[in-house]
Design a protein around this motif. Structure first.
Motif, PDB file in Angstrom:
ATOM      1  N   ALA A  25      23.005  12.867  -8.383  1.00  0.00           N
ATOM      2  CA  ALA A  25      23.014  14.298  -8.064  1.00  0.00           C
ATOM      3  C   ALA A  25      21.972  15.050  -8.884  1.00  0.00           C
ATOM      4  O   ALA A  25      21.302  15.957  -8.367  1.00  0.00           O
ATOM      5  CB  ALA A  25      24.401  14.887  -8.309  1.00  0.00           C
ATOM      6  N   LEU A  39      23.777  19.006 -16.074  1.00  0.00           N
ATOM      7  CA  LEU A  39      24.333  17.731 -15.607  1.00  0.00           C
ATOM      8  C   LEU A  39      23.665  16.563 -16.319  1.00  0.00           C
ATOM      9  O   LEU A  39      24.342  15.612 -16.721  1.00  0.00           O
ATOM     10  CB  LEU A  39      24.175  17.598 -14.087  1.00  0.00           C
ATOM     11  CG  LEU A  39      24.663  16.301 -13.463  1.00  0.00           C
ATOM     12  CD1 LEU A  39      26.122  16.026 -13.800  1.00  0.00           C
ATOM     13  CD2 LEU A  39      24.456  16.331 -11.956  1.00  0.00           C
ATOM     14  N   SER A  70      27.258   8.799 -10.103  1.00  0.00           N
ATOM     15  CA  SER A  70      27.223   9.912  -9.162  1.00  0.00           C
ATOM     16  C   SER A  70      26.469  11.098  -9.743  1.00  0.00           C
ATOM     17  O   SER A  70      25.654  11.738  -9.062  1.00  0.00           O
ATOM     18  CB  SER A  70      28.651  10.324  -8.805  1.00  0.00           C
ATOM     19  OG  SER A  70      28.649  11.467  -7.991  1.00  0.00           O
ATOM     20  N   GLY A  71      26.710  11.398 -11.004  1.00  0.00           N
ATOM     21  CA  GLY A  71      26.026  12.510 -11.662  1.00  0.00           C
ATOM     22  C   GLY A  71      24.541  12.283 -11.804  1.00  0.00           C
ATOM     23  O   GLY A  71      23.740  13.212 -11.627  1.00  0.00           O
ATOM     24  N   THR A  74      28.657  17.964 -11.914  1.00  0.00           N
ATOM     25  CA  THR A  74      28.217  17.479 -10.603  1.00  0.00           C
ATOM     26  C   THR A  74      28.657  18.446  -9.504  1.00  0.00           C
ATOM     27  O   THR A  74      27.894  18.752  -8.587  1.00  0.00           O
ATOM     28  CB  THR A  74      28.769  16.064 -10.326  1.00  0.00           C
ATOM     29  OG1 THR A  74      28.311  15.186 -11.359  1.00  0.00           O
ATOM     30  CG2 THR A  74      28.299  15.537  -8.983  1.00  0.00           C
TER      31      THR A  74
END
Length: 175
Positions: free
Chosen positions: A35, A66, A31-32, A127
């Motif tokens: 993103a 991130l 997910s990071g 994130t």
């Protein structure tokens, strides 16, 4: 034998926790990573002058943070196999040695799980910060587009209407 069984049970519980932590870490990293890539692309588009420059700079900085958090969390855990049960007839010195080894492995695994959970939290927090910065950047389109529209009063009506429609369609809450 009782000490060995307790040490084995503790290690086995930590193995389960490590597997759960590794799954959560992999999801947070995926997910990071997504993103961060999307934030980088959006920050690059922010340089075109249709958003607040400070919001674009903030988004770029948050995306770099991130990326760093993802790089730290990107390594997986080294999860040992479950501890096996042994028969009751073990020789006492051997079972003491095996118990000590299990406890040492459990201590190492507990430390690794703790580090993995901290890295996962860092990625999750970064994130969320990127998402907030992205929303701020997208929200900055509305005030800036009217300035761009006013500065280009020589543009054709069709191009101005298309520009206004595109600017109005930017929704900070959308993906």
């Amino acid at each position: 034998q009782r000490d060995y069984t307790q040490a084995a049970d503790h290690l086995n519980a930590l193995v389960d926790e490590a597997q759960d932590s590794q799954t959560a870490q992999a999801a947070a990293v995926a997910s990071g990573t997504t993103a961060a890539h999307e934030a980088d692309a959006l920050a690059a588009l922010a340089g075109a002058g249709f958003t607040d420059a400070a919001a674009g700079t903030t988004l770029s900085a948050d995306a770099r943070a991130l990326d760093a958090a993802v790089a730290v969390a990107g390594t997986g855990l080294d999860i040992p196999a479950y501890a096996a049960r042994h028969p009751q007839t073990w020789w006492p010195p051997a079972i003491r040695s095996a118990t000590t080894q299990l406890r040492d492995r459990a201590d190492q695994l507990a430390a690794a799980v703790s580090q993995a959970q901290a890295a996962t939290k860092a990625v999750t927090d970064a994130t969320a910060k990127v998402a907030s910065s992205r929303d701020a950047l997208l929200a900055s389109v509305a005030p800036v587009w009217s300035q761009v529209d006013a500065a280009n009063d020589m543009a054709t009506n069709d191009s101005r209407f298309a520009f206004r429609d595109a600017a109005a369609a930017v929704d900070p809450t959308s993906g």
